[in-house]
Design a protein around this motif. Structure first.
Motif, PDB file in Angstrom:
ATOM      1  N   GLY A  88     -59.850-104.982  60.923  1.00 57.73           N
ATOM      2  CA  GLY A  88     -60.663-104.437  61.776  1.00 57.73           C
ATOM      3  C   GLY A  88     -61.180-105.949  62.829  1.00 57.73           C
ATOM      4  O   GLY A  88     -61.921-105.623  63.785  1.00 57.73           O
ATOM      5  N   ASN A  89     -60.657-106.924  62.356  1.00 56.37           N
ATOM      6  CA  ASN A  89     -61.012-108.056  62.916  1.00 56.37           C
ATOM      7  C   ASN A  89     -60.128-108.727  64.104  1.00 56.37           C
ATOM      8  O   ASN A  89     -58.791-108.477  63.809  1.00 56.37           O
ATOM      9  N   ALA A  90     -60.459-108.856  65.282  1.00 58.54           N
ATOM     10  CA  ALA A  90     -59.687-109.450  66.341  1.00 58.54           C
ATOM     11  C   ALA A  90     -59.531-111.009  66.269  1.00 58.54           C
ATOM     12  O   ALA A  90     -59.966-111.704  67.081  1.00 58.54           O
ATOM     13  N   GLY A  91     -58.922-111.329  65.085  1.00 56.21           N
ATOM     14  CA  GLY A  91     -58.478-112.760  64.901  1.00 56.21           C
ATOM     15  C   GLY A  91     -57.247-113.168  64.398  1.00 56.21           C
ATOM     16  O   GLY A  91     -56.448-112.283  64.391  1.00 56.21           O
ATOM     17  N   THR A  92     -57.218-114.302  64.048  1.00 56.88           N
ATOM     18  CA  THR A  92     -55.755-114.721  63.580  1.00 56.88           C
ATOM     19  C   THR A  92     -55.228-114.211  62.482  1.00 56.88           C
ATOM     20  O   THR A  92     -54.022-113.823  62.356  1.00 56.88           O
ATOM     21  N   THR A  93     -56.056-114.222  61.313  1.00 54.13           N
ATOM     22  CA  THR A  93     -55.287-113.744  60.076  1.00 54.13           C
ATOM     23  C   THR A  93     -55.247-112.044  60.204  1.00 54.13           C
ATOM     24  O   THR A  93     -54.354-111.700  59.560  1.00 54.13           O
ATOM     25  N   ASN A  94     -56.058-111.292  60.664  1.00 56.44           N
ATOM     26  CA  ASN A  94     -55.588-109.847  60.997  1.00 56.44           C
ATOM     27  C   ASN A  94     -54.282-109.617  61.820  1.00 56.44           C
ATOM     28  O   ASN A  94     -53.505-108.851  61.572  1.00 56.44           O
ATOM     29  N   ALA A  95     -54.207-110.463  63.002  1.00 55.78           N
ATOM     30  CA  ALA A  95     -53.066-110.263  63.717  1.00 55.78           C
ATOM     31  C   ALA A  95     -51.669-110.866  62.928  1.00 55.78           C
ATOM     32  O   ALA A  95     -50.763-110.155  63.012  1.00 55.78           O
ATOM     33  N   GLY A 131     -64.708-117.796  75.887  1.00 55.47           N
ATOM     34  CA  GLY A 131     -64.132-117.124  74.558  1.00 55.47           C
ATOM     35  C   GLY A 131     -63.878-115.504  74.769  1.00 55.47           C
ATOM     36  O   GLY A 131     -63.438-115.013  73.880  1.00 55.47           O
ATOM     37  N   LEU A 132     -64.340-115.098  76.135  1.00 55.85           N
ATOM     38  CA  LEU A 132     -63.787-113.776  76.386  1.00 55.85           C
ATOM     39  C   LEU A 132     -62.457-113.428  76.301  1.00 55.85           C
ATOM     40  O   LEU A 132     -62.088-112.176  76.319  1.00 55.85           O
ATOM     41  N   PHE A 133     -61.226-114.225  76.191  1.00 55.23           N
ATOM     42  CA  PHE A 133     -60.133-114.221  76.254  1.00 55.23           C
ATOM     43  C   PHE A 133     -59.774-113.904  74.887  1.00 55.23           C
ATOM     44  O   PHE A 133     -59.767-114.771  74.121  1.00 55.23           O
ATOM     45  N   GLN A 134     -59.528-112.569  74.603  1.00 54.42           N
ATOM     46  CA  GLN A 134     -59.184-112.220  73.261  1.00 54.42           C
ATOM     47  C   GLN A 134     -57.828-112.148  72.938  1.00 54.42           C
ATOM     48  O   GLN A 134     -57.161-111.002  73.259  1.00 54.42           O
ATOM     49  N   GLY A 173     -68.464-116.050  72.535  1.00 54.68           N
ATOM     50  CA  GLY A 173     -67.903-115.067  73.328  1.00 54.68           C
ATOM     51  C   GLY A 173     -66.514-114.503  72.698  1.00 54.68           C
ATOM     52  O   GLY A 173     -66.408-113.406  72.935  1.00 54.68           O
ATOM     53  N   HIS A 174     -66.141-115.217  71.858  1.00 53.38           N
ATOM     54  CA  HIS A 174     -64.901-114.825  70.901  1.00 53.38           C
ATOM     55  C   HIS A 174     -65.466-113.684  69.978  1.00 53.38           C
ATOM     56  O   HIS A 174     -64.934-112.640  69.584  1.00 53.38           O
ATOM     57  N   ASN A 175     -66.507-114.038  69.076  1.00 50.70           N
ATOM     58  CA  ASN A 175     -67.199-113.093  68.067  1.00 50.70           C
ATOM     59  C   ASN A 175     -67.730-111.852  68.647  1.00 50.70           C
ATOM     60  O   ASN A 175     -67.748-110.749  68.180  1.00 50.70           O
ATOM     61  N   PHE A 176     -68.520-112.117  69.901  1.00 52.96           N
ATOM     62  CA  PHE A 176     -69.254-110.865  70.595  1.00 52.96           C
ATOM     63  C   PHE A 176     -68.842-110.600  72.006  1.00 52.96           C
ATOM     64  O   PHE A 176     -69.561-111.043  72.860  1.00 52.96           O
ATOM     65  N   PRO A 177     -67.604-110.287  72.255  1.00 51.19           N
ATOM     66  CA  PRO A 177     -67.370-109.909  73.737  1.00 51.19           C
ATOM     67  C   PRO A 177     -67.678-108.820  74.165  1.00 51.19           C
ATOM     68  O   PRO A 177     -67.790-107.655  73.529  1.00 51.19           O
ATOM     69  N   PHE A 178     -68.572-108.907  75.193  1.00 47.48           N
ATOM     70  CA  PHE A 178     -69.309-107.659  75.672  1.00 47.48           C
ATOM     71  C   PHE A 178     -68.446-106.460  76.044  1.00 47.48           C
ATOM     72  O   PHE A 178     -68.793-105.228  75.999  1.00 47.48           O
ATOM     73  N   TYR A 179     -67.355-106.748  76.684  1.00 42.47           N
ATOM     74  CA  TYR A 179     -66.661-105.752  77.192  1.00 42.47           C
ATOM     75  C   TYR A 179     -65.671-105.059  75.877  1.00 42.47           C
ATOM     76  O   TYR A 179     -65.036-104.116  76.396  1.00 42.47           O
ATOM     77  N   LEU A 180     -65.802-105.469  74.781  1.00 41.82           N
ATOM     78  CA  LEU A 180     -65.285-104.847  73.450  1.00 41.82           C
ATOM     79  C   LEU A 180     -66.458-104.301  72.503  1.00 41.82           C
ATOM     80  O   LEU A 180     -66.265-104.292  71.458  1.00 41.82           O
ATOM     81  N   LYS A 181     -67.583-104.129  73.189  1.00 39.22           N
ATOM     82  CA  LYS A 181     -68.754-103.732  72.410  1.00 39.22           C
ATOM     83  C   LYS A 181     -69.121-104.810  71.395  1.00 39.22           C
ATOM     84  O   LYS A 181     -69.559-104.470  70.334  1.00 39.22           O
ATOM     85  N   PHE A 182     -68.939-106.027  71.719  1.00 38.36           N
ATOM     86  CA  PHE A 182     -69.412-107.130  70.936  1.00 38.36           C
ATOM     87  C   PHE A 182     -68.613-107.089  69.397  1.00 38.36           C
ATOM     88  O   PHE A 182     -69.397-107.855  68.501  1.00 38.36           O
ATOM     89  N   LYS A 183     -67.510-106.543  69.456  1.00 42.98           N
ATOM     90  CA  LYS A 183     -66.536-106.357  68.200  1.00 42.98           C
ATOM     91  C   LYS A 183     -65.444-107.352  68.514  1.00 42.98           C
ATOM     92  O   LYS A 183     -64.407-107.080  69.039  1.00 42.98           O
TER      93      LYS A 183
END
Length: 214
Positions: free
Chosen positions: A37-44, A15-18, A97-107
């Motif tokens: 501000g969401n790292a997902g499909t709709t915002n992309a 899931g960490l593959f954002q 992992g997708h929702n809360f990636p540690f390397y992106l400060k869980f955002k």
């Protein structure tokens, strides 16, 4: 318990593959600083266009498929009675992992595209039910959030109905575990969409039009 923890961990790593974050960086932006501000499909889709939206959907979907397949490869040989639960743990880990990636400060994102991958890999029979709910709602309302939430509710109901009808081929204790996980994922999706729900209630949620708006 250990196989479940392993599957959660494997899923989380997948899931960490954002996808949208990586695509945005290649385009010179941080997707989380634009649009919703969401790292997902709709915002992309809204921020970077249809190609970015399609690639994000595909990438986030495939990483959850990969997580479930890895669980199947790791434990399919000697854990047949629990395998379906282990696959769901892997999918749940991927969504976390997708929702809360540690390397992106869980955002991260909201987990909907990753959940599509979970549906495809977990039980393909549930996918068309959720797809019909999503697209029927979307073409009637043009609200992606409402469509996603209703599809997730359809997922939970379908899992319980299929399980009680004997269509999941599990013992009852494993079924209860699967029901609990499915309910937890559904609750997480609703929680991640809490701001969307507020906007839906107040009638100011953003709409998406795939073609030119008339």
């Amino acid at each position: 318990m250990l196989p479940r923890i392993i599957c959660l961990a494997v899923g989380y790593v997948c899931g960490l593959f954002q996808t949208s974050y990586i695509y945005g960086k290649k385009s010179g932006i941080d997707i989380r600083e634009h649009g919703s501000g969401n790292a997902g499909t709709t915002n992309a889709l809204r921020t970077l266009g249809k190609k970015a939206g399609a690639l994000t959907l595909l990438g986030d979907c495939l990483k959850c498929v990969l997580a479930v397949v890895l669980a199947r490869l790791l434990f399919g040989g000697h854990q047949e009675t629990d395998l379906l639960a282990l696959e769901l743990y892997a999918g749940a880990g991927c969504i976390l992992g997708h929702n809360f990636p540690f390397y992106l400060k869980f955002k991260g994102g909201k987990g909907i595209a990753a959940s599509v991958g979970l549906l495809l890999a977990f039980d393909i029979r549930i996918f068309p039910i959720c797809a019909v709910l999503f697209f029927a709602t979307f073409f009637l309302t043009h609200y992606v959030s409402l469509s996603s939430l209703l599809a997730y509710l359809g997922f939970l109901i379908s899992v319980v109905v299929f399980g009680q009808m004997g269509m999941l081929d599990c013992t009852q204790p494993v079924l209860w575990e699967i029901y609990g996980l499915s309910a937890g994922l559904t609750a997480l999706a609703y929680w991640r969409h809490r701001q969307n729900i507020v906007r839906l209630v107040h009638g100011n949620e953003n709409k998406i039009y795939l073609g030119k708006k008339r």
